[in-house]
Design a protein around this motif. Sequence first.
Motif, mmCIF file in Angstrom:
data_model
loop_
_atom_site.group_PDB
_atom_site.id
_atom_site.type_symbol
_atom_site.label_atom_id
_atom_site.label_comp_id
_atom_site.label_asym_id
_atom_site.label_seq_id
_atom_site.Cartn_x
_atom_site.Cartn_y
_atom_site.Cartn_z
ATOM 1 N N LEU A 36 0.741 -1.132 -0.041
ATOM 2 C CA LEU A 36 0.104 0.155 -0.022
ATOM 3 C C LEU A 36 0.852 1.350 0.125
ATOM 4 C CD1 LEU A 36 -3.220 1.610 0.275
ATOM 5 C CD2 LEU A 36 -3.141 1.324 2.426
ATOM 6 N N ASP A 37 1.893 0.957 0.596
ATOM 7 C CA ASP A 37 2.673 2.290 0.771
ATOM 8 C C ASP A 37 3.281 2.709 -0.752
ATOM 9 O OD1 ASP A 37 4.473 4.534 1.219
ATOM 10 O OD2 ASP A 37 5.353 3.043 3.355
ATOM 11 N N ARG A 38 4.232 1.835 -1.105
ATOM 12 C CA ARG A 38 4.507 1.470 -2.902
ATOM 13 C C ARG A 38 3.505 2.221 -3.429
ATOM 14 N NH1 ARG A 38 7.756 -3.290 -4.006
ATOM 15 N NH2 ARG A 38 8.754 -2.114 -6.194
ATOM 16 N N THR A 39 2.582 1.379 -3.183
ATOM 17 C CA THR A 39 0.669 2.668 -4.462
ATOM 18 C C THR A 39 0.888 3.636 -4.883
ATOM 19 O OG1 THR A 39 0.383 -0.652 -4.291
ATOM 20 C CG2 THR A 39 -0.644 1.600 -5.223
ATOM 21 N N ILE A 40 1.166 4.062 -2.638
ATOM 22 C CA ILE A 40 0.580 5.777 -2.780
ATOM 23 C C ILE A 40 2.027 6.388 -3.053
ATOM 24 C CG2 ILE A 40 0.164 6.876 -0.723
ATOM 25 C CD1 ILE A 40 -1.036 5.496 0.794
ATOM 26 N N ARG A 41 2.860 5.940 -3.214
ATOM 27 C CA ARG A 41 3.765 6.721 -3.459
ATOM 28 C C ARG A 41 4.335 6.672 -5.611
ATOM 29 N NH1 ARG A 41 8.805 7.460 0.459
ATOM 30 N NH2 ARG A 41 8.033 6.678 2.789
ATOM 31 N N ILE A 42 4.248 5.924 -6.310
ATOM 32 C CA ILE A 42 3.978 5.338 -7.159
ATOM 33 C C ILE A 42 3.146 6.543 -7.634
ATOM 34 C CG2 ILE A 42 3.679 4.343 -9.290
ATOM 35 C CD1 ILE A 42 4.996 2.358 -7.956
ATOM 36 N N VAL A 43 1.960 6.528 -7.206
ATOM 37 C CA VAL A 43 0.488 7.343 -7.672
ATOM 38 C C VAL A 43 0.912 8.832 -7.098
ATOM 39 C CG1 VAL A 43 -2.082 7.813 -7.512
ATOM 40 C CG2 VAL A 43 -1.264 5.360 -8.007
ATOM 41 N N GLY A 44 1.105 8.664 -5.925
ATOM 42 C CA GLY A 44 1.461 10.281 -6.085
ATOM 43 C C GLY A 44 2.079 10.950 -6.662
ATOM 44 N N GLY B 277 8.430 15.038 -7.053
ATOM 45 C CA GLY B 277 7.665 13.704 -7.457
ATOM 46 C C GLY B 277 8.228 12.529 -8.125
ATOM 47 N N LEU B 278 9.534 12.701 -8.301
ATOM 48 C CA LEU B 278 10.484 11.718 -8.715
ATOM 49 C C LEU B 278 10.975 10.941 -7.426
ATOM 50 C CD1 LEU B 278 12.515 13.888 -11.684
ATOM 51 C CD2 LEU B 278 10.372 12.255 -11.740
ATOM 52 N N VAL B 279 10.969 12.016 -6.517
ATOM 53 C CA VAL B 279 11.164 11.143 -5.014
ATOM 54 C C VAL B 279 10.480 10.165 -4.511
ATOM 55 C CG1 VAL B 279 12.419 11.317 -3.398
ATOM 56 C CG2 VAL B 279 12.143 13.114 -4.085
ATOM 57 N N PRO B 280 9.493 10.420 -4.368
ATOM 58 C CA PRO B 280 8.135 9.145 -4.004
ATOM 59 C C PRO B 280 8.200 8.064 -5.436
ATOM 60 C CG PRO B 280 6.768 11.552 -4.365
ATOM 61 C CD PRO B 280 8.227 12.155 -4.457
ATOM 62 N N LEU B 281 8.279 8.738 -6.638
ATOM 63 C CA LEU B 281 7.989 8.105 -7.530
ATOM 64 C C LEU B 281 8.709 6.381 -7.703
ATOM 65 C CD1 LEU B 281 6.361 6.787 -10.169
ATOM 66 C CD2 LEU B 281 8.019 8.721 -11.271
ATOM 67 N N ALA B 282 10.269 7.569 -7.460
ATOM 68 C CA ALA B 282 11.138 6.506 -7.118
ATOM 69 C C ALA B 282 11.175 5.355 -5.881
ATOM 70 C CB ALA B 282 12.534 7.410 -7.400
ATOM 71 N N THR B 283 11.034 5.838 -4.973
ATOM 72 C CA THR B 283 11.245 5.411 -3.529
ATOM 73 C C THR B 283 10.090 4.495 -3.770
ATOM 74 O OG1 THR B 283 10.010 6.741 -2.764
ATOM 75 C CG2 THR B 283 12.178 7.320 -1.822
ATOM 76 N N GLY B 284 9.196 4.569 -4.143
ATOM 77 C CA GLY B 284 8.128 3.453 -4.740
ATOM 78 C C GLY B 284 8.509 2.281 -5.149
ATOM 79 N N LEU B 285 8.957 2.568 -6.938
ATOM 80 C CA LEU B 285 9.441 1.885 -7.714
ATOM 81 C C LEU B 285 10.531 0.778 -7.264
ATOM 82 C CD1 LEU B 285 9.926 3.695 -10.909
ATOM 83 C CD2 LEU B 285 7.428 1.984 -10.188
ATOM 84 N N ILE B 286 11.263 1.185 -6.124
ATOM 85 C CA ILE B 286 12.803 0.399 -5.822
ATOM 86 C C ILE B 286 11.894 0.510 -4.377
ATOM 87 C CG2 ILE B 286 14.638 1.983 -6.606
ATOM 88 C CD1 ILE B 286 15.023 2.995 -3.932
ATOM 89 N N GLY B 287 11.007 0.386 -3.555
ATOM 90 C CA GLY B 287 10.628 -0.424 -2.498
ATOM 91 C C GLY B 287 10.966 -0.056 -1.146
ATOM 92 N N TRP B 288 12.603 1.015 -1.878
ATOM 93 C CA TRP B 288 12.891 1.243 0.306
ATOM 94 C C TRP B 288 13.174 3.117 0.210
ATOM 95 C CZ3 TRP B 288 18.300 4.146 0.214
ATOM 96 C CH2 TRP B 288 18.686 4.223 1.670
ATOM 97 N N CYS B 289 12.747 3.370 1.583
ATOM 98 C CA CYS B 289 13.353 5.235 1.869
ATOM 99 C C CYS B 289 13.989 5.752 2.405
ATOM 100 C CB CYS B 289 11.480 5.358 2.223
ATOM 101 S SG CYS B 289 11.568 6.709 2.391
ATOM 102 N N PRO B 290 14.798 5.574 2.024
ATOM 103 C CA PRO B 290 15.866 5.978 2.966
ATOM 104 C C PRO B 290 15.324 6.724 4.641
ATOM 105 C CG PRO B 290 16.468 7.197 1.333
ATOM 106 C CD PRO B 290 14.883 6.865 0.851
#
Length: 59
Positions: free
Chosen positions: A8-16, A35-48
């Motif tokens: 769910l977290d990944r989906t929200i980040r990618i859509v946002g 918007g590239l930041v949440p998109l990238a973190t959502g795609l790779i599945g890792w948030c620093p």
Amino acid sequence: MTQNLGKLDRTIRIVGGILLVAWGLASQNWLGVIGLVPLATGLIGWCPAYRPLGLNTNK
């Protein structure tokens, strides 16, 4: 670098992220690049930012 984002977290980040980038392109505003930041973190599945906070939404 293990995944710390759940589905769910990944989906929200990618859509946002897509919405922010699209808004930036449509309004010709460079702030859409944010918007590239949440998109990238959502795609790779890792948030620093989750690591120092000890958060993990991945089951």
